[in-house]
Each structure stands twice: as C-alpha cells, then as structure tokens.
Design a protein around this motif. Sequence first.
Motif, PDB file in Angstrom:
ATOM      1  N   PRO C 112       0.951  -1.222  -0.015  1.00  0.00           N
ATOM      2  CA  PRO C 112       0.135   0.074  -0.016  1.00  0.00           C
ATOM      3  C   PRO C 112       0.877   1.117  -0.105  1.00  0.00           C
ATOM      4  O   PRO C 112       0.541   2.238  -0.596  1.00  0.00           O
TER       5      PRO C 112
ATOM      6  N   ASN D  62     -11.703  -4.826  -0.153  1.00  0.00           N
ATOM      7  CA  ASN D  62     -10.896  -3.425  -0.087  1.00  0.00           C
ATOM      8  C   ASN D  62     -11.788  -2.229  -0.163  1.00  0.00           C
ATOM      9  O   ASN D  62     -11.560  -1.441   0.551  1.00  0.00           O
ATOM     10  N   HIS D  66     -11.864  -0.417   3.230  1.00  0.00           N
ATOM     11  CA  HIS D  66     -10.923   0.587   3.425  1.00  0.00           C
ATOM     12  C   HIS D  66     -11.130   1.904   2.615  1.00  0.00           C
ATOM     13  O   HIS D  66     -10.683   2.810   3.171  1.00  0.00           O
ATOM     14  N   ALA D  67     -11.879   1.965   1.849  1.00  0.00           N
ATOM     15  CA  ALA D  67     -11.909   3.129   0.753  1.00  0.00           C
ATOM     16  C   ALA D  67     -12.637   4.472   1.589  1.00  0.00           C
ATOM     17  O   ALA D  67     -12.325   5.526   1.363  1.00  0.00           O
ATOM     18  N   ASP D  93     -12.880   2.555  -6.812  1.00  0.00           N
ATOM     19  CA  ASP D  93     -13.904   3.169  -5.889  1.00  0.00           C
ATOM     20  C   ASP D  93     -13.349   4.741  -5.810  1.00  0.00           C
ATOM     21  O   ASP D  93     -12.393   5.225  -6.468  1.00  0.00           O
ATOM     22  N   ALA D  99      -4.488   3.649   1.144  1.00  0.00           N
ATOM     23  CA  ALA D  99      -4.086   4.232   2.751  1.00  0.00           C
ATOM     24  C   ALA D  99      -3.563   3.049   3.441  1.00  0.00           C
ATOM     25  O   ALA D  99      -4.219   2.056   4.010  1.00  0.00           O
ATOM     26  N   ARG D 101      -2.453   0.822   6.357  1.00  0.00           N
ATOM     27  CA  ARG D 101      -2.879   0.848   7.714  1.00  0.00           C
ATOM     28  C   ARG D 101      -2.114  -0.529   8.525  1.00  0.00           C
ATOM     29  O   ARG D 101      -2.342  -1.459   8.225  1.00  0.00           O
ATOM     30  N   SER D 104      -4.905  -2.527  10.286  1.00  0.00           N
ATOM     31  CA  SER D 104      -5.987  -3.224   9.446  1.00  0.00           C
ATOM     32  C   SER D 104      -6.738  -4.171   9.892  1.00  0.00           C
ATOM     33  O   SER D 104      -6.078  -4.991  10.671  1.00  0.00           O
ATOM     34  N   GLY D 106      -7.950  -6.442   8.445  1.00  0.00           N
ATOM     35  CA  GLY D 106      -7.899  -7.661   7.598  1.00  0.00           C
ATOM     36  C   GLY D 106      -6.739  -8.481   7.524  1.00  0.00           C
ATOM     37  O   GLY D 106      -5.889  -8.207   8.747  1.00  0.00           O
ATOM     38  N   LEU D 107      -6.561  -9.496   7.175  1.00  0.00           N
ATOM     39  CA  LEU D 107      -5.690 -10.301   7.354  1.00  0.00           C
ATOM     40  C   LEU D 107      -4.423  -9.927   6.813  1.00  0.00           C
ATOM     41  O   LEU D 107      -3.468 -10.415   6.828  1.00  0.00           O
ATOM     42  N   GLY D 108      -4.358  -8.968   5.847  1.00  0.00           N
ATOM     43  CA  GLY D 108      -3.150  -8.431   4.981  1.00  0.00           C
ATOM     44  C   GLY D 108      -2.889  -9.159   3.995  1.00  0.00           C
ATOM     45  O   GLY D 108      -1.696  -8.900   3.516  1.00  0.00           O
ATOM     46  N   VAL D 109      -3.546 -10.164   3.425  1.00  0.00           N
ATOM     47  CA  VAL D 109      -3.116 -10.817   2.424  1.00  0.00           C
ATOM     48  C   VAL D 109      -3.978 -10.644   1.060  1.00  0.00           C
ATOM     49  O   VAL D 109      -3.582 -11.382   0.019  1.00  0.00           O
ATOM     50  N   LEU D 111      -4.018  -7.998  -1.110  1.00  0.00           N
ATOM     51  CA  LEU D 111      -3.074  -7.485  -2.461  1.00  0.00           C
ATOM     52  C   LEU D 111      -2.521  -8.648  -2.909  1.00  0.00           C
ATOM     53  O   LEU D 111      -2.251  -8.723  -4.183  1.00  0.00           O
ATOM     54  N   THR D 131      -9.275   4.998  -5.717  1.00  0.00           N
ATOM     55  CA  THR D 131      -8.348   3.539  -6.112  1.00  0.00           C
ATOM     56  C   THR D 131      -8.952   2.825  -7.221  1.00  0.00           C
ATOM     57  O   THR D 131     -10.233   2.824  -7.300  1.00  0.00           O
TER      58      THR D 131
HETATM   59  N1  LIG Z   1      -9.554   0.362  -1.982  1.00  0.00           N
HETATM   60  C1  LIG Z   1      -8.627   0.815  -1.086  1.00  0.00           C
HETATM   61  N2  LIG Z   1      -8.846   2.169  -0.468  1.00  0.00           N
HETATM   62  C2  LIG Z   1      -8.037   2.346   0.538  1.00  0.00           C
HETATM   63  N3  LIG Z   1      -6.849   1.679   1.085  1.00  0.00           N
HETATM   64  C3  LIG Z   1      -6.740   0.353   0.607  1.00  0.00           C
HETATM   65  C4  LIG Z   1      -7.826  -0.109  -0.426  1.00  0.00           C
HETATM   66  N4  LIG Z   1      -7.337  -1.300  -0.693  1.00  0.00           N
HETATM   67  C5  LIG Z   1      -6.174  -1.524   0.217  1.00  0.00           C
HETATM   68  N5  LIG Z   1      -5.895  -0.504   0.942  1.00  0.00           N
HETATM   69  C6  LIG Z   1      -5.167  -0.611   2.084  1.00  0.00           C
HETATM   70  O1  LIG Z   1      -4.060  -1.550   1.632  1.00  0.00           O
HETATM   71  C7  LIG Z   1      -3.690  -2.606   2.753  1.00  0.00           C
HETATM   72  C8  LIG Z   1      -3.513  -3.925   2.252  1.00  0.00           C
HETATM   73  O2  LIG Z   1      -4.756  -4.540   1.659  1.00  0.00           O
HETATM   74  P1  LIG Z   1      -4.827  -5.984   1.485  1.00  0.00           P
HETATM   75  O3  LIG Z   1      -3.310  -6.583   1.146  1.00  0.00           O
HETATM   76  O4  LIG Z   1      -6.177  -6.387   1.016  1.00  0.00           O
HETATM   77  O5  LIG Z   1      -4.950  -6.529   3.279  1.00  0.00           O
HETATM   78  P2  LIG Z   1      -6.201  -6.163   4.173  1.00  0.00           P
HETATM   79  O6  LIG Z   1      -7.259  -5.541   3.462  1.00  0.00           O
HETATM   80  O7  LIG Z   1      -6.412  -7.383   4.723  1.00  0.00           O
HETATM   81  O8  LIG Z   1      -5.676  -5.362   5.265  1.00  0.00           O
HETATM   82  C9  LIG Z   1      -4.990  -2.253   3.491  1.00  0.00           C
HETATM   83  O9  LIG Z   1      -4.837  -2.606   4.874  1.00  0.00           O
HETATM   84  C10 LIG Z   1      -5.355  -0.720   3.206  1.00  0.00           C
HETATM   85  O10 LIG Z   1      -4.758  -0.121   4.412  1.00  0.00           O
END
Ligand SMILES: Nc1ncnc2c1ncn2[C@@H]1O[C@H](COP(=O)(O)OP(=O)(O)O)[C@@H](O)[C@H]1O
Lengths: 115, 115, 144, 144
Positions: C112, D62, D66-67, D93, D99, D101, D104, D106-109, D111, D131
């Motif tokens: 990110p 996401n 997150h958006a 979105d 952004a 985080r 987060s 989420g599990l962070g996997v 992307l 994004t």
């Molecule tokens: N559409 C989005 N808008 C804003 N931030 C995003 C978006 N997608 C991802 N992120 C940021 O990228 C990070 C990594 O995303 P991801 O790998 O999917 O892990 P997770 O969503 O489980 O935290 C998120 O924690 C968030 O901070």
Amino acid sequence: MEQAEPGVEVIIVTGEHDISTAPELERRLEAALESGHPVVIDLLGTTFIDSTVLRVLICAREEAGERSVGFRCALGETTGHGVRRLLDLTGMAGRLQAVPTRADAIAGAVAPGHA
Amino acid sequence: MEQAEPGVEVIIVTGEHDISTAPELERRLEAALESGHPVVIDLLGTTFIDSTVLRVLICAREEAGERSVGFRCALGETTGHGVRRLLDLTGMAGRLQAVPTRADAIAGAVAPGHA
Amino acid sequence: MTGRVSDRAMTSRSSGFELELAAETDNVPLVRHALRGLLEASGVPEERISDIALAVTEACANAVLHAYPRSRGQFEVAADLTPGRELVVRVRDHGSGMAPRVDSPGLGVGLPVMAAIADALEIDTPDGSGTLVRMTFDVAGPAS
Amino acid sequence: MTGRVSDRAMTSRSSGFELELAAETDNVPLVRHALRGLLEASGVPEERISDIALAVTEACANAVLHAYPRSRGQFEVAADLTPGRELVVRVRDHGSGMAPRVDSPGLGVGLPVMAAIADALEIDTPDGSGTLVRMTFDVAGPAS
Ligand SMILES: Nc1ncnc2c1ncn2[C@@H]1O[C@H](COP(=O)(O)OP(=O)(O)O)[C@@H](O)[C@H]1O
Ligand SMILES: Nc1ncnc2c1ncn2[C@@H]1O[C@H](COP(=O)(O)OP(=O)(O)O)[C@@H](O)[C@H]1O
C-alpha cells in the motif's frame, strides 16, 4: 452453519462465505468457544472463502489454543477449490488443524492433549 | 545510534535506516528496554526510515507499554521528510508518543504515570 | 554492511540506471543511493525524491525478504527518467512469485505504501517466474 | 444480507458487465455471482473461475472495508472478456486512495492474493481520487 453433536460444538459451514457473512461466522465461533466444549469447523461443504473468513478461522484456532480448548477443521475432497486455493496460497492448511472427515475432526478435538 | 543520559536510555538514530540496519536498531532497543529505565528514541537527526524500521519502533513502543516502562520518540522539524511521510501515510505518529524535542521526550519518558 | 561491489553491475545511461544485485539487505540502500543520485542530478525536488526512495526501498525490501525464502537469489532494479519527467522504476526478482504470508515478518504496509506514492503500480510475473514490480512516478508534479 | 437492487445498475454486454454498487459488504457476493455467470457462460474451467472469484472478491472487500473509513460511498466493477480469452476486471472506488494501515482489521493478504492469481495487477488513482485496481487474467491457460 449448524450444530449437531453433544459435548462438541460442530459448526458446519456450507456454501460461499466472504466479508458479508464473516461477522456472523465469527459470532458463531465465539459462542462455541465460550461453551468450553471442543470446537469443530466442518468445511466439507464450503465452496468459497475469502481472506476475511480465513482470518476468522485463524483467530478461532488461536483462541482455542489460548483457552486450551480442543479444535479441528474438517477439510476434504468435497471442500471447494476456492477454499483450498486460499489455504494453499497462504500456507494456512496446517495452522487450521485440518483433518479429512468430520469424524476425524470430532475425535481429534475431543482427544485429551490435543487442545 | 548512541546513548548519553543517566537513568534514561536515549537512543539517537541518525541518518538513513532501512531493512539493512533495522535488526541492529532492534537489538539496541531490546537492550534498552531490558535495562528497566525509561526509553527515548531521538529521531531528530533521522533522514529516512522504511517500514521495517517503523515496525521496530512500533514494537518497542508496545513492549514498553507492556513492561510499564516510560517511552517517547522525539520527532521534530529536523527529522527528515522521509520519516514524516511514512508516519503520516500510516497514521503512526500518534502511536509512537512523539514529542518535538529530546528534552520533552526525556521529561515525558521519566514522568510517572506515562509508561 | 560491507559493500558488495562484486555482486553488482552498474550501467549508467543518460537518464537512468540498471543494477543487478544479490538479494541481501545491504544492497537495498545501494539502490536508494543510485536513485537519489539520478533524481538529484535531474533537479527533482527533495521531498519527491524522498517519497520515491521510500516506495522503491519497500519494493527492494520485499525482493530481499520474500522472494527467496529457501535460497539465495538476485534482484534487478532499472530506473528510467523520460524527457517528459516520468520516472519508471522496475524491481524484478526471480523468486517464488507473489506469495501471501499470514505471518509476514514485515509490517504489511509495503505494497500500500508503494501504491500510495507511485502514480501507478503494476505487479506481474513475466515469463512465469518471480515478481516484477513496476512503479511510475510523475516527477514534475507536486509530491502529492 | 438483503438484496439492494436499487443500489446497483447492471448493464449486460456480450462479453462483460458493469456494476455500480454501494460500498457495502452485502454487495461483494453480487459481484462474484455476476462474474461467475459471465465466466461459466464462456466455458472457463471451474477452478479458474474460482481463482478469479477469489482475487476479485478481495479487491471488492478492500473497496468496502478501506476506501470510505468515514463515509458511505460507491464502487464500480467492470469485467471484459476479450475474444482472445483475456479477462480484464476493474474495481474502482472514489475513496481515500490507497491508505496503508498498520492496524488493518483484515488479514493483510488481499493484495498479494490478487497479485498471485492475476496475470497482471495494476493499482492507480485516476483523476487524482480513490483507487482503481485493474486485474488481467488469462482464462485460456491453466489455473496456474
Ligand atoms: N481500495 C482501497 N482504498 C484504501 N486503502 C486500501 C484499499 N485497498 C487496500 N487498501 C490498503 O492496503 C492495505 C493492504 O490491503 P490487503 O492486502 O487487501 O490487506 P487487508 O485488506 O487485509 O488489510 C489495507 O490494509 C489498506 O490499508
Ligand atoms: N517480491 C516478492 N516475492 C514474493 N512475495 C512477495 C513479494 N513482495 C511481497 N510479497 C508478499 O506480499 C506480502 C505483502 O507485502 P508488503 O505489503 O510489502 O508487506 P510486508 O512485506 O511487510 O509483509 C508479503 O508479506 C509477501 O507475502
């Protein structure tokens, strides 16, 4: 999701699950873990999970470990490719104490020393 | 990285730090936290950090909290844009108990009730 | 922290560079310094240089940290600054390919951060192996 | 889990679809089902469909998660299946932009899962806001 075994909390997860149903699954698992009984998650009829559901499963497994509560997942040939794929990609199958049938899962979860 | 204050562990991080120096910084911080003294990380002369260094700083802050050891970071105008930018992007400046001068950081770290 | 000159080959071009490096942590700052040299020589504002350095450092750290979990390997970095003031940086490894890790030793903000700073981030697996991260930066515009 | 038909507009085309949806979790399975319909109708193998469904679900999750941390918003999904059997899925979105985080939920996997499954993953911020995640999938080849 349903439950059907005395002395064991068996949570049967069928169909697709993702961010829209993960909170409900999380509540079910928390309630099951609070019962103090061994917990089995049956994923034999699960066709799809996303990472939010995987997170719920991993947290349940960790919570069970901390509470010294028996825990197993059943994961077999009937489990959907969509579930396997995420577990393989993340290398998580092992961390979920996965066994191939519900009977194995129940036996493993109730066996002493396997918490 | 150096140290120079009796009764307080002041770790002065100068220049650029990244994955190549994060392990050394981590060892320094662990040793400082084990001393039991309040810990100050002076980032006033730090020009650059990457996320592996940020992780070390966040872990140190959490470790200090768990041990009830006083902790502050000094982060000011002389701190490089490269440090600020990562803290701003991740919203972490607050979590690091950042204050603008080394004197403030030492005072904050040694003050009772601020562990 | 010893220099590993023998591990790398550096080819300067008028508006860019190519590095081939061992996937070791000590080589990450080398990439950043080469990048900084290129951008300073081209008059890119300091704050933008520092943002770009962060994004590229994160990409290199991933190649070092994640691409070769069970072996040693190399990674390559190419930077091209076009006359239109667009910088393209490619970080390429020949490792496992993108492998999600639940227990990553990292903070999990690398991708990110790259996406937030770069004007475009592309990730793919050319020729079916390893990972190529391609980031495009507008170096004429503000630091965003 | 109630359907939100009024929140979405669906335009079918011979080889794709466009959806405009409220950024709410219940709309994520709708996208997956539309995608599955498109790919099943085109004879894409089940295992490949399920992989693609995972990558696209993560991108939608996401956008929802997150958006828009402090507001409600919309997200759009467009899928195009070319005659050459290349599927391009765009998830857009209009939120905060990427952004990072540290905390987060989420599990962070997400992307890395997208990057591992898609043949190419691109992330950018068109028109300077929100994004756009663009994934390209080869649907003729093996499930990789
Ligand atoms: N559409 C989005 N808008 C804003 N931030 C995003 C978006 N997608 C991802 N992120 C940021 O990228 C990070 C990594 O995303 P991801 O790998 O999917 O892990 P997770 O969503 O489980 O935290 C998120 O924690 C968030 O901070
Ligand atoms: N070059 C790479 N090769 C293999 N896997 C990678 C690579 N880059 C990133 N990854 C995977 O993507 C995940 C997310 O990367 P990132 O956002 O930088 O977070 P972190 O590196 O702190 O875990 C990593 O944990 C890793 O599993």
